[in-house]
Design an enzyme around this catalytic site. Sequence first.
Site, short mmCIF file in Angstrom:
data_model
loop_
_atom_site.label_atom_id
_atom_site.label_comp_id
_atom_site.label_asym_id
_atom_site.label_seq_id
_atom_site.Cartn_x
_atom_site.Cartn_y
_atom_site.Cartn_z
N LYS A 37 0.83 -1.21 0.00
CA LYS A 37 0.00 0.00 0.00
C LYS A 37 0.87 1.26 0.00
O LYS A 37 0.60 2.20 -0.74
CB LYS A 37 -0.93 0.03 1.23
CG LYS A 37 -1.92 -1.11 1.29
CD LYS A 37 -2.97 -0.88 2.38
CE LYS A 37 -2.43 -0.87 3.78
NZ LYS A 37 -1.88 -2.16 4.24
N ARG B 100 -9.39 0.67 9.00
CA ARG B 100 -8.97 -0.72 9.22
C ARG B 100 -10.04 -1.52 9.96
O ARG B 100 -9.85 -2.71 10.20
CB ARG B 100 -7.70 -0.73 10.06
CG ARG B 100 -6.41 -0.87 9.26
CD ARG B 100 -5.29 -0.84 10.26
NE ARG B 100 -4.08 -1.48 9.84
CZ ARG B 100 -3.01 -0.81 9.41
NH1 ARG B 100 -3.04 0.48 9.25
NH2 ARG B 100 -1.90 -1.47 9.13
N ARG C 20 11.58 -5.78 4.23
CA ARG C 20 11.11 -4.40 4.17
C ARG C 20 11.96 -3.47 5.05
O ARG C 20 12.33 -3.82 6.16
CB ARG C 20 9.66 -4.35 4.62
CG ARG C 20 9.03 -2.99 4.45
CD ARG C 20 7.58 -3.13 4.29
NE ARG C 20 6.90 -3.08 5.58
CZ ARG C 20 5.61 -2.78 5.70
NH1 ARG C 20 4.88 -2.55 4.61
NH2 ARG C 20 5.05 -2.75 6.87
N ARG D 59 11.24 -2.02 10.77
CA ARG D 59 10.27 -1.71 11.83
C ARG D 59 10.15 -2.89 12.79
O ARG D 59 10.17 -4.03 12.36
CB ARG D 59 8.90 -1.42 11.20
CG ARG D 59 8.81 -0.04 10.62
CD ARG D 59 7.64 0.11 9.71
NE ARG D 59 6.42 -0.55 10.19
CZ ARG D 59 5.25 -0.49 9.55
NH1 ARG D 59 5.17 0.20 8.42
NH2 ARG D 59 4.20 -1.08 10.01
N ARG E 284 -0.32 -9.48 13.09
CA ARG E 284 -0.94 -8.43 12.27
C ARG E 284 -1.83 -9.02 11.19
O ARG E 284 -2.87 -8.46 10.85
CB ARG E 284 0.15 -7.53 11.65
CG ARG E 284 0.85 -6.69 12.70
CD ARG E 284 2.09 -6.03 12.14
NE ARG E 284 1.78 -4.97 11.20
CZ ARG E 284 2.67 -4.43 10.38
NH1 ARG E 284 3.90 -4.88 10.36
NH2 ARG E 284 2.31 -3.47 9.57
P1 AMP Z 1 0.93 0.54 9.17
O1 AMP Z 1 2.17 1.32 9.01
O2 AMP Z 1 -0.20 1.10 8.37
O3 AMP Z 1 1.11 -0.94 8.94
O4 AMP Z 1 0.48 0.70 10.71
C1 AMP Z 1 1.31 0.26 11.76
C2 AMP Z 1 0.51 0.08 13.03
O5 AMP Z 1 -0.11 1.31 13.40
C3 AMP Z 1 -0.64 -0.91 12.97
O6 AMP Z 1 -0.21 -2.25 13.14
C4 AMP Z 1 -1.52 -0.43 14.11
O7 AMP Z 1 -0.99 -0.79 15.38
C5 AMP Z 1 -1.39 1.09 13.97
N1 AMP Z 1 -2.42 1.64 13.03
C6 AMP Z 1 -2.21 2.28 11.85
N2 AMP Z 1 -3.37 2.62 11.26
C7 AMP Z 1 -4.35 2.17 12.08
C8 AMP Z 1 -5.78 2.18 12.03
N3 AMP Z 1 -6.43 2.72 10.99
N4 AMP Z 1 -6.45 1.62 13.06
C9 AMP Z 1 -5.83 1.06 14.11
N5 AMP Z 1 -4.49 1.00 14.22
C10 AMP Z 1 -3.75 1.55 13.22
#
Ligand code: AMP
Length: 210
Positions: free
Chosen positions: A13, A88, A123, A156, A167
């Site tokens: 994404k 999400r 990554r 990360r 996840r």
């Molecule tokens: P990402 O970088 O989008 O994979 O987000 C990393 C982490 O941030 C996720 O695993 C969640 O812990 C938190 N996070 C990001 N976006 C959301 C969302 N829309 N709702 C809940 N948690 C989020």
Amino acid sequence: MNIILLGAPGAGKGTQAEVISDRLGIPTISTGNIIREALKTGTEMGLKAKSYMEAGQLVPDEVVIGIIKERLAKDDCQNGFILDGFPRTIPQAEALDKMGIAIDKVIDIEVTDEAIVKRMSGRRVCEKCGASYHMEYKLPQKDGVCDKCAGTLVQRKDDHPDTVKARLEVYHKETEPLKDYYEKQNKLSVVEGQDTVEHTTALILETVEA
Ligand code: AMP
């Protein structure tokens, strides 16, 4: 144009959001990047989110909905935006609808769990600007250094294999039902994300420009 990118963590994404952002001249809004930034600067919201994020769990809806409300109110979103990582959950999507924000397209990038686990280990992200790279598919020009801002590339914590599995579980349970939600609104396009980055990009641009 207001676009949502859906897909499992590691489906690409972030990379595709950058491509659409350059093509259409609209900003990418990544709740993950906003939360990581808050964590780095040690704000109250960052502290609240930390334990959830590091365990691969979702941050509570009210926290991320607040973040998005504030961000979408900014001037640079007037001509459109790309949401990467939001919504999400169903309540997050409902909150977006209640805000009166019209979404034009929802693009779901499909990748198998097996491929995701493999991908995540390679990554790397820039700790300064959040740009994403991959040790196999998207190498930076200089090893360990961001092409865009010369920041340091890091793995990360939540990209470690055990956290990735957690996840993915959360994704299937909480996020996947959004496909149905947007299908019913006739907004969903599904894009095959299993092939090369270039192949996925071509499909994504086709969808955006259709
Ligand atoms: P990402 O970088 O989008 O994979 O987000 C990393 C982490 O941030 C996720 O695993 C969640 O812990 C938190 N996070 C990001 N976006 C959301 C969302 N829309 N709702 C809940 N948690 C989020």
